[in-house]
Write an enzyme that holds these catalytic residues in place. Structure first.
Site, PDB file in Angstrom:
ATOM      1  N   CYS A 192      -6.482 -48.585 -26.751  1.00 27.34           N
ATOM      2  CA  CYS A 192      -7.383 -47.696 -27.543  1.00 27.34           C
ATOM      3  C   CYS A 192      -7.847 -47.034 -26.286  1.00 27.34           C
ATOM      4  O   CYS A 192      -8.640 -47.384 -25.438  1.00 27.34           O
ATOM      5  CB  CYS A 192      -8.623 -48.579 -27.799  1.00 27.34           C
ATOM      6  SG  CYS A 192      -9.960 -48.037 -28.848  1.00 27.34           S
ATOM      7  N   CYS A 250     -17.976  -8.099  35.439  1.00 29.29           N
ATOM      8  CA  CYS A 250     -19.163  -8.219  34.812  1.00 29.29           C
ATOM      9  C   CYS A 250     -19.370  -8.695  33.473  1.00 29.29           C
ATOM     10  O   CYS A 250     -18.560  -8.716  32.537  1.00 29.29           O
ATOM     11  CB  CYS A 250     -19.968  -6.932  34.592  1.00 29.29           C
ATOM     12  SG  CYS A 250     -21.536  -6.737  33.966  1.00 29.29           S
TER      13      CYS A 250
END
Length: 410
Positions: free
Chosen positions: A396, A29
């Site tokens: 820089c 089931c």
């Protein structure tokens, strides 16, 4: 807490391995079976239905007719199980399947008698068939030792699945006074238990979690090779399988690998399914680590620090060490190459060899050479030819996109 959002319909993202698989399982089931599968961690959906029949339209009324009771062409009551195989392996799912019913009974389970209740595995991939055959042989040995007979479970390729009527879906939830039959034999597999990692550390602070594959995933390997193997950043990076995420609160589903998760205090901030390239990974990491800060704007929008900024003041006279990429952790500049240019920005004679890339920059009406980090692609600053001591170049560099590692910590 282990929250994983799983969409009803999913589409595999580009360049990802999907671990979403389906098996159609019959064990009597379907009411109780559906509920048991839905309760398993890693199952995305369990749907009652019919399969492996022919000659008539599948419906509950049709398969339960007396004339169909011993009809070999009758449909079986089955459950279509959709699961994340990276959280719940096919082997683990089929172990539970065999243990949940009596596979030695033919065309019945307990008092439920008929062909619709037959034990059957309907696979959709050859690998699932191989696992089913292997486990059936292993379970047969265990059942025989316990005094049971021959397993009657059929193992077949799935032809078609027909969903059961709506009133059968989530039946036990809709009918709390219904029954959930248990026809298991009590014989169980002896599983190998893999040690789970401790996720306690992931509940504090920020972390990157990569959901890896337990099997081969070409996109996972490519991600490691092109992005992650070189990552040395300060936000910890962790690899986990989808079944190793206990304690985390996630919203991104884990059925595709790789999946990258940015975690803060144990909760997902952002997630990405599938392969991600290096630029997109570091941009996402930039948002996660830097937020809406000056550092993010410098790194990704090529902005410039204000001269003599706070970060510059912290770094200009630091002791010996290395300045690293704030996101990737890669070494960029050595203090032995630093000098005071008087400009208010960090200045170096040259970078660590191979750590930066050079790009033409004609913005703001100027012709300059931009410097980016080779590892993460973030903007660092500019290089000016012969502006350093003794005619050296002057790099820089913006201090906000750097972190400092003292020599004694290297």
């Amino acid at each position: 807490m282990w929250v994983l959002a799983q969409p009803d319909a999913v589409k595999t993202p580009p360049q990802a391995s999907s671990h979403i698989k389906t098996l159609v399982l019959g064990s009597g089931c379907f009411w109780g079976a559906e509920k048991r599968y839905e309760a398993m961690q890693g199952v995305l959906d369990a749907q009652s239905g019919y399969a492996d029949g022919s000659g008539f339209k599948a419906s509950y009324k049709a398969i339960t007719q007396a004339k169909r009771r011993f009809d070999e062409n009758n449909y079986a009551e089955v459950v279509k199980v959709t699961y994340n195989a990276n959280m719940l392996s096919t082997e683990q799912l089929l172990m539970r399947y065999f243990e949940s019913h009596d596979p030695t009974q033919k065309n019945r389970q307990g008092n439920d008698i008929g062909t619709q209740y037959r034990s059957i595995i309907l696979y959709s991939e050859p690998e699932q068939q191989a696992v089913a055959v292997k486990l059936q042989a292993q379970y047969q040995a265990l059942l025989s030792e316990a005094g049971y007979g021959e397993i009657k479970t059929q193992i077949k390729s799935l032809d078609a699945f027909y969903p059961a009527e709506e009133y059968h879906q989530n039946y036990l939830a809709k009918n709390p006074n219904g029954y959930c039959p248990d026809h298991s034999t009590g014989v169980v597999f002896k599983e190998k238990h893999h040690k789970q990692p401790n996720n306690k550390a992931l509940l504090v602070g920020k972390h990157i979690v990569v959901v890896d594959s337990q099997s081969y995933c070409p996109y996972c390997e490519k991600l490691k090779k092109t992005v992650l193997n070189d990552y040395q950043g300060s936000i910890p990076l962790h690899f986990r399988y989808a079944n190793q995420l206990k304690g985390l609160t996630l919203t991104t589903a884990t059925w595709a690998t790789p999946t990258i998760l940015f975690i803060e205090q144990g909760k997902e901030v952002y997630g990405h399914q599938g392969l991600i390239n290096k630029d997109d990974f570091y941009r996402a990491l930039g948002v996660f680590k830097l937020g809406d800060s000056e550092a993010y704007k410098v790194a990704f929008n090529s902005k410039t620090d204000a001269p003599f900024c706070k970060q510059y003041d912290l770094f200009k006279n630091s002791k010996e060490g290395i300045f690293i990429d704030k996101l990737s952790g890669a070494a960029l500049f050595d203090t032995k190459d630093r000098f005071n240019s008087g400009t208010g920005w960090l200045s170096f004679k040259h970078p660590v060899k191979g750590s930066v890339t050079y790009h033409e920059d004609n913005s703001h009406g100027m012709r300059r050479t931009e410097i980016r980090s080779k590892s993460s692609g973030i903007h660092l600053g500019h290089v000016f030819a012969k502006e350093g001591p003794g005619g050296a170049d002057r790099y820089c560099i913006n201090a906000t996109v750097l972190e400092f590692v003292p020599k004694d910590k290297l």
